[in-house]
Design a protein around this motif. Structure first.
Motif, PDB file in Angstrom:
ATOM      1  N   MET A 107     -69.144   5.553  82.133  1.00  0.00           N
ATOM      2  CA  MET A 107     -67.709   5.550  81.880  1.00  0.00           C
ATOM      3  C   MET A 107     -68.164   6.546  80.735  1.00  0.00           C
ATOM      4  O   MET A 107     -68.625   5.703  79.859  1.00  0.00           O
ATOM      5  CB  MET A 107     -66.666   4.654  81.439  1.00  0.00           C
ATOM      6  N   LEU A 108     -67.276   7.462  80.315  1.00  0.00           N
ATOM      7  CA  LEU A 108     -66.892   7.666  79.098  1.00  0.00           C
ATOM      8  C   LEU A 108     -65.552   7.637  78.614  1.00  0.00           C
ATOM      9  O   LEU A 108     -64.391   8.033  79.268  1.00  0.00           O
ATOM     10  CB  LEU A 108     -66.938   9.875  79.300  1.00  0.00           C
ATOM     11  N   ILE A 109     -65.588   7.946  77.181  1.00  0.00           N
ATOM     12  CA  ILE A 109     -64.374   7.027  76.392  1.00  0.00           C
ATOM     13  C   ILE A 109     -64.156   6.893  75.147  1.00  0.00           C
ATOM     14  O   ILE A 109     -64.662   7.851  75.158  1.00  0.00           O
ATOM     15  CB  ILE A 109     -64.596   5.454  76.764  1.00  0.00           C
ATOM     16  N   GLN A 110     -62.839   8.185  75.248  1.00  0.00           N
ATOM     17  CA  GLN A 110     -62.327   8.263  74.077  1.00  0.00           C
ATOM     18  C   GLN A 110     -61.366   7.920  73.573  1.00  0.00           C
ATOM     19  O   GLN A 110     -60.938   6.752  74.036  1.00  0.00           O
ATOM     20  CB  GLN A 110     -61.391  10.647  74.272  1.00  0.00           C
ATOM     21  N   THR A 111     -61.101   7.154  72.323  1.00  0.00           N
ATOM     22  CA  THR A 111     -60.776   6.356  71.215  1.00  0.00           C
ATOM     23  C   THR A 111     -59.689   7.126  70.513  1.00  0.00           C
ATOM     24  O   THR A 111     -59.907   8.074  70.072  1.00  0.00           O
ATOM     25  CB  THR A 111     -61.825   5.153  70.932  1.00  0.00           C
ATOM     26  N   GLU A 112     -58.900   6.246  69.500  1.00  0.00           N
ATOM     27  CA  GLU A 112     -57.879   6.052  68.545  1.00  0.00           C
ATOM     28  C   GLU A 112     -59.213   6.853  67.634  1.00  0.00           C
ATOM     29  O   GLU A 112     -60.163   5.659  67.508  1.00  0.00           O
ATOM     30  CB  GLU A 112     -57.235   5.365  68.089  1.00  0.00           C
ATOM     31  N   VAL A 113     -58.847   7.442  67.263  1.00  0.00           N
ATOM     32  CA  VAL A 113     -59.380   8.345  65.135  1.00  0.00           C
ATOM     33  C   VAL A 113     -60.023   6.634  65.484  1.00  0.00           C
ATOM     34  O   VAL A 113     -58.489   5.783  64.909  1.00  0.00           O
ATOM     35  CB  VAL A 113     -58.406   8.695  64.102  1.00  0.00           C
ATOM     36  N   GLY A 114     -60.921   6.319  64.673  1.00  0.00           N
ATOM     37  CA  GLY A 114     -61.370   5.213  63.896  1.00  0.00           C
ATOM     38  C   GLY A 114     -61.346   4.317  64.679  1.00  0.00           C
ATOM     39  O   GLY A 114     -61.927   3.190  64.255  1.00  0.00           O
ATOM     40  N   ARG A 115     -61.243   4.135  66.030  1.00  0.00           N
ATOM     41  CA  ARG A 115     -61.823   2.743  66.808  1.00  0.00           C
ATOM     42  C   ARG A 115     -62.911   2.789  67.744  1.00  0.00           C
ATOM     43  O   ARG A 115     -62.828   1.183  68.146  1.00  0.00           O
ATOM     44  CB  ARG A 115     -61.144   2.674  67.474  1.00  0.00           C
ATOM     45  N   ALA A 116     -63.932   3.778  67.292  1.00  0.00           N
ATOM     46  CA  ALA A 116     -65.148   3.335  68.597  1.00  0.00           C
ATOM     47  C   ALA A 116     -65.880   1.890  68.177  1.00  0.00           C
ATOM     48  O   ALA A 116     -66.791   1.794  69.424  1.00  0.00           O
ATOM     49  CB  ALA A 116     -65.776   4.970  68.450  1.00  0.00           C
ATOM     50  N   GLU A 117     -66.177   2.114  67.707  1.00  0.00           N
ATOM     51  CA  GLU A 117     -67.153   0.617  67.025  1.00  0.00           C
ATOM     52  C   GLU A 117     -66.293  -0.340  67.660  1.00  0.00           C
ATOM     53  O   GLU A 117     -66.821  -1.675  68.225  1.00  0.00           O
ATOM     54  CB  GLU A 117     -67.354   0.444  65.924  1.00  0.00           C
ATOM     55  N   VAL A 118     -65.059  -0.783  67.252  1.00  0.00           N
ATOM     56  CA  VAL A 118     -64.610  -2.203  67.509  1.00  0.00           C
ATOM     57  C   VAL A 118     -64.321  -2.187  68.951  1.00  0.00           C
ATOM     58  O   VAL A 118     -64.210  -2.612  70.457  1.00  0.00           O
ATOM     59  CB  VAL A 118     -62.921  -1.786  67.335  1.00  0.00           C
ATOM     60  N   VAL A 119     -63.580  -0.605  69.819  1.00  0.00           N
ATOM     61  CA  VAL A 119     -63.772  -0.296  70.863  1.00  0.00           C
ATOM     62  C   VAL A 119     -64.967  -1.065  72.495  1.00  0.00           C
ATOM     63  O   VAL A 119     -65.276  -1.718  72.886  1.00  0.00           O
ATOM     64  CB  VAL A 119     -63.403   0.776  71.735  1.00  0.00           C
ATOM     65  N   ALA A 120     -65.931  -0.203  71.443  1.00  0.00           N
ATOM     66  CA  ALA A 120     -67.056  -0.873  72.188  1.00  0.00           C
ATOM     67  C   ALA A 120     -67.616  -2.008  72.200  1.00  0.00           C
ATOM     68  O   ALA A 120     -67.902  -2.370  73.580  1.00  0.00           O
ATOM     69  CB  ALA A 120     -68.507   0.254  71.497  1.00  0.00           C
ATOM     70  N   LYS A 121     -67.051  -2.783  70.827  1.00  0.00           N
ATOM     71  CA  LYS A 121     -67.877  -4.104  71.169  1.00  0.00           C
ATOM     72  C   LYS A 121     -66.472  -5.075  71.947  1.00  0.00           C
ATOM     73  O   LYS A 121     -67.136  -6.385  72.490  1.00  0.00           O
ATOM     74  CB  LYS A 121     -67.306  -4.240  69.999  1.00  0.00           C
ATOM     75  N   GLN A 122     -66.199  -4.106  71.775  1.00  0.00           N
ATOM     76  CA  GLN A 122     -64.616  -5.099  72.904  1.00  0.00           C
ATOM     77  C   GLN A 122     -64.735  -4.785  74.475  1.00  0.00           C
ATOM     78  O   GLN A 122     -64.839  -6.017  74.824  1.00  0.00           O
ATOM     79  CB  GLN A 122     -63.489  -4.118  72.339  1.00  0.00           C
ATOM     80  N   LEU A 123     -65.495  -3.858  74.937  1.00  0.00           N
ATOM     81  CA  LEU A 123     -66.162  -3.462  76.020  1.00  0.00           C
ATOM     82  C   LEU A 123     -66.828  -4.050  76.672  1.00  0.00           C
ATOM     83  O   LEU A 123     -66.912  -4.980  77.433  1.00  0.00           O
ATOM     84  CB  LEU A 123     -65.807  -1.976  76.335  1.00  0.00           C
ATOM     85  N   ALA A 124     -67.792  -4.814  75.603  1.00  0.00           N
ATOM     86  CA  ALA A 124     -68.789  -5.103  75.602  1.00  0.00           C
ATOM     87  C   ALA A 124     -68.907  -6.410  76.557  1.00  0.00           C
ATOM     88  O   ALA A 124     -69.885  -7.395  77.194  1.00  0.00           O
ATOM     89  CB  ALA A 124     -69.756  -5.276  75.064  1.00  0.00           C
ATOM     90  N   GLU A 125     -68.174  -6.989  76.098  1.00  0.00           N
ATOM     91  CA  GLU A 125     -67.483  -8.193  76.531  1.00  0.00           C
ATOM     92  C   GLU A 125     -66.694  -8.484  77.949  1.00  0.00           C
ATOM     93  O   GLU A 125     -66.578  -9.888  77.901  1.00  0.00           O
ATOM     94  CB  GLU A 125     -65.904  -9.036  75.263  1.00  0.00           C
TER      95      GLU A 125
END
Length: 75
Positions: A1-19
């Motif tokens: 999946m290719l995902i766009q996030t809110e500005v500055g949230r990419a690292e946090v979202v990636a860690k959240q999704l990995a769980e």
């Protein structure tokens, strides 16, 4: 999946999704998308209703693009 996030949230979202169940990997990247997640399930229905829906509901995500891998063996 290719995902766009809110500005500055990419690292946090990636860690959240990995769980999340069904998410095999999630990495934040540069370019037009912010996170690339490899997801999987036993059936297409389980993939869509379970994994993809859970990813799309994660906080901080603004847009997703699901790109099924055709003809590939899943580990």
């Amino acid at each position: 999946m290719l995902i766009q996030t809110e500005v500055g949230r990419a690292e946090v979202v990636a860690k959240q999704l990995a769980e999340l169940p069904g998410v095999r990997s999630a990495e934040y990247v540069t370019g037009p998308y912010d996170v690339v997640a490899r997801v999987g399930a036993d059936t297409p229905d389980e993939l869509h209703r379970g994994v993809v829906t859970a990813v799309q509901r994660a906080a901080g995500i603004t847009r997703t693009l699901t790109c099924p891998i055709a003809g590939a063996q899943q580990p």
